[in-house]
Scaffold this motif. Structure first.
Motif, PDB file in Angstrom:
ATOM      1  N   HIS A   1       1.393   8.193   6.028  1.00 34.11           N
ATOM      2  CA  HIS A   1       2.335   7.354   5.303  1.00 34.11           C
ATOM      3  C   HIS A   1       1.982   7.309   3.816  1.00 34.11           C
ATOM      4  O   HIS A   1       0.841   7.582   3.434  1.00 34.11           O
ATOM      5  N   VAL A   2       2.969   6.912   3.010  1.00 35.94           N
ATOM      6  CA  VAL A   2       2.858   7.027   1.559  1.00 35.94           C
ATOM      7  C   VAL A   2       2.772   5.651   0.907  1.00 35.94           C
ATOM      8  O   VAL A   2       3.532   4.735   1.256  1.00 35.94           O
TER       9      VAL A   2
ATOM     10  N   ALA B   1       6.265   4.321   4.599  1.00 38.22           N
ATOM     11  CA  ALA B   1       5.470   3.827   3.472  1.00 38.22           C
ATOM     12  C   ALA B   1       4.786   2.512   3.832  1.00 38.22           C
ATOM     13  O   ALA B   1       5.109   1.876   4.840  1.00 38.22           O
TER      14      ALA B   1
ATOM     15  N   GLY C   1      -4.145   8.398  -2.321  1.00 37.11           N
ATOM     16  CA  GLY C   1      -2.824   8.920  -2.653  1.00 37.11           C
ATOM     17  C   GLY C   1      -2.653   9.496  -4.037  1.00 37.11           C
ATOM     18  O   GLY C   1      -1.515   9.797  -4.440  1.00 37.11           O
TER      19      GLY C   1
ATOM     20  N   CYS D   1       3.036   5.368  -6.249  1.00 36.54           N
ATOM     21  CA  CYS D   1       3.752   6.511  -6.833  1.00 36.54           C
ATOM     22  C   CYS D   1       4.727   6.087  -7.921  1.00 36.54           C
ATOM     23  O   CYS D   1       4.975   6.848  -8.870  1.00 36.54           O
TER      24      CYS D   1
ATOM     25  N   LEU E   1       4.093   4.213  -1.653  1.00 38.64           N
ATOM     26  CA  LEU E   1       5.169   4.420  -2.619  1.00 38.64           C
ATOM     27  C   LEU E   1       5.025   3.508  -3.829  1.00 38.64           C
ATOM     28  O   LEU E   1       5.450   3.871  -4.931  1.00 38.64           O
TER      29      LEU E   1
ATOM     30  N   THR F   1       0.554  14.539   8.745  1.00 34.65           N
ATOM     31  CA  THR F   1       1.296  13.606   7.914  1.00 34.65           C
ATOM     32  C   THR F   1       0.572  12.279   7.827  1.00 34.65           C
ATOM     33  O   THR F   1      -0.153  11.897   8.735  1.00 34.65           O
TER      34      THR F   1
ATOM     35  N   ARG G   1      -0.379  12.494  -4.528  1.00 36.14           N
ATOM     36  CA  ARG G   1       1.035  12.181  -4.345  1.00 36.14           C
ATOM     37  C   ARG G   1       1.615  11.537  -5.600  1.00 36.14           C
ATOM     38  O   ARG G   1       2.746  11.843  -5.988  1.00 36.14           O
TER      39      ARG G   1
ATOM     40  N   TRP H   1       4.639  13.315  -7.541  1.00 30.68           N
ATOM     41  CA  TRP H   1       5.882  12.604  -7.822  1.00 30.68           C
ATOM     42  C   TRP H   1       6.161  12.571  -9.319  1.00 30.68           C
ATOM     43  O   TRP H   1       7.295  12.817  -9.754  1.00 30.68           O
TER      44      TRP H   1
ATOM     45  N   ASP I   1      10.294   8.030   2.543  1.00 26.50           N
ATOM     46  CA  ASP I   1       9.163   8.277   3.438  1.00 26.50           C
ATOM     47  C   ASP I   1       8.760   7.003   4.165  1.00 26.50           C
ATOM     48  O   ASP I   1       9.055   5.891   3.707  1.00 26.50           O
TER      49      ASP I   1
ATOM     50  N   LEU J   1       6.587  13.588   0.313  1.00 29.88           N
ATOM     51  CA  LEU J   1       5.290  13.092  -0.139  1.00 29.88           C
ATOM     52  C   LEU J   1       4.308  12.888   1.007  1.00 29.88           C
ATOM     53  O   LEU J   1       3.094  13.007   0.808  1.00 29.88           O
ATOM     54  N   ASP J   2       4.796  12.588   2.206  1.00 34.43           N
ATOM     55  CA  ASP J   2       3.861  12.395   3.326  1.00 34.43           C
ATOM     56  C   ASP J   2       3.151  13.685   3.710  1.00 34.43           C
ATOM     57  O   ASP J   2       2.123  13.643   4.393  1.00 34.43           O
TER      58      ASP J   2
END
Length: 350
Positions: free
Chosen positions: A255-256, A221, A196, A261, A258, A253, A199, A203, A219, A138-139
């Motif tokens: 960070h995600v 996050a 995001g 998501c 999450l 890249t 992403r 996902w 990832d 995802l990143d």
């Protein structure tokens, strides 16, 4: 940030999402280079075979939760050169591997020496029964970047191929709604956020391929309570961080989020906690073993060092694991996954 609107030899202005897509996945993109990701940065599967062993152990738990189906799927998203899928097959017990179908999902061509049992795909298969595992995928799903202007208005950041940036139009529509919900920017000039939404959608699409089983995204996050003020976009080349330039020469890249998501029922926990629940710990072997069985002590010491790297604070241990069960009895006290998922707060509480 420049306001120069001249395109010049570096190419036209575009949002970071389109620029990243071309730089990473275009015909000459970074992820199509022959050396693969392992030539530029170290991920958990590259750090130690213990990581693949832990994922294999997780797959076995899912197998038990599913009632040992005749076909058990393992899908490795963003597979690099198939390192994780190869390691998981090697670590599975014979009775499980005999029923396992392994898939590696990657945009690059299939490596010639890859295990013939691994099917190479550009997208995940449908109707998965088993485990979909996305380590540092995802990143690298491209996103737009927003930055507040002098009036405190979030605007899209535009970029050229040489990395030069300027501000574009105000963020609007679904992207603005995502910012308001997940990463609201204070009205201070220069603050940045990565939007995001793509992403979240990627996902959700991956999880939708599961008929029964578990999807896991791993990832770097951050959570809603601690978003970075200036974003996290960066580049990597030959093992070192570098300026994020979308010319295909480096990884790009960020960070995600999450927590954004996560779908209903999803849980987020730290990699160190997930791996410890799967039997990976960094404890040193007893010193008495050095005198009684020195060769075994050396091997155990090496494994402890690798486990410590995978679970280290400030490093790989800080990765987030988003676990998304589909059709699993994870709420039952005797479920094989209960010891991994129990007492982990729901994603809204992260």
């Amino acid at each position: 940030m420049t306001d120069d609107t001249t395109a010049g030899p570096a190419g036209d202005w575009s949002g970071w999402r389109d620029a990243t897509e071309a730089a990473l996945y275009g015909p000459d993109g970074f992820y199509r280079r022959p050396e693969g990701p392992a030539g530029h940065f170290r991920t958990s599967p590259h750090a130690s075979p213990l990581f693949a062993e832990a994922v294999a152990r997780l797959l076995c738990r899912i197998d038990e939760a599913l009632g040992r189906p005749a076909r058990l799927d393992f899908v490795d998203m963003a597979a690099g050169r198939g390192e994780l899928a190869t390691g998981v097959l090697a670590a599975l017990p014979a009775d499980v591997v005999a029923r396992t179908r392994a898939y590696a999902v990657e945009v690059a061509d299939r490596p010639e020496a890859l295990d013939h049992r691994i099917e190479w795909l550009t997208g995940p298969p449908k109707n998965i029964t088993g485990l979909l595992f996305a380590n540092e995928w995802l990143d690298n799903v491209p996103v737009e970047i927003a930055e507040t202007d002098a009036s405190g208005v979030p605007r899209r950041v535009l970029v050229r191929r040489d990395g030069r940036e300027r501000l574009g139009e105000p963020v609007a529509g679904a992207e603005a709604e995502w910012l308001d919900r997940w990463w609201p920017l204070p009205p201070e000039e220069g603050l940045r956020a990565e939007i995001g939404l793509p992403r979240d959608e990627a996902w959700a699409s991956a999880v939708a391929t599961l008929e029964r089983g578990l999807a896991v995204a791993v990832d770097y996050a951050h959570a809603a309570s601690s978003r970075p003020l200036f974003g996290t976009l960066t580049g990597f080349r030959e093992g070192r961080g570098t300026a994020p330039v979308p010319d295909g020469s480096c990884d790009l890249t960020a960070h995600v989020a999450l927590d954004a998501c996560a779908l209903p029922g999803g849980r987020v926990l730290a990699q160190r906690d997930a791996l410890r629940a799967l039997g990976i710990a960094g404890a040193r072997p007893p010193l008495t073993l050095a005198s009684t069985r020195p060769a075994e002590y050396v091997r155990a010491l090496a494994r402890a060092g690798e486990a410590a790297e995978l679970t280290a604070a400030g490093g790989l241990g800080d990765f987030g694991w988003l676990l998304q069960p589909v059709g699993l009895p994870v709420g039952l006290p005797d479920a094989p996954l209960a010891d991994l998922l129990v007492d982990v707060p729901d994603h809204e509480e992260q």
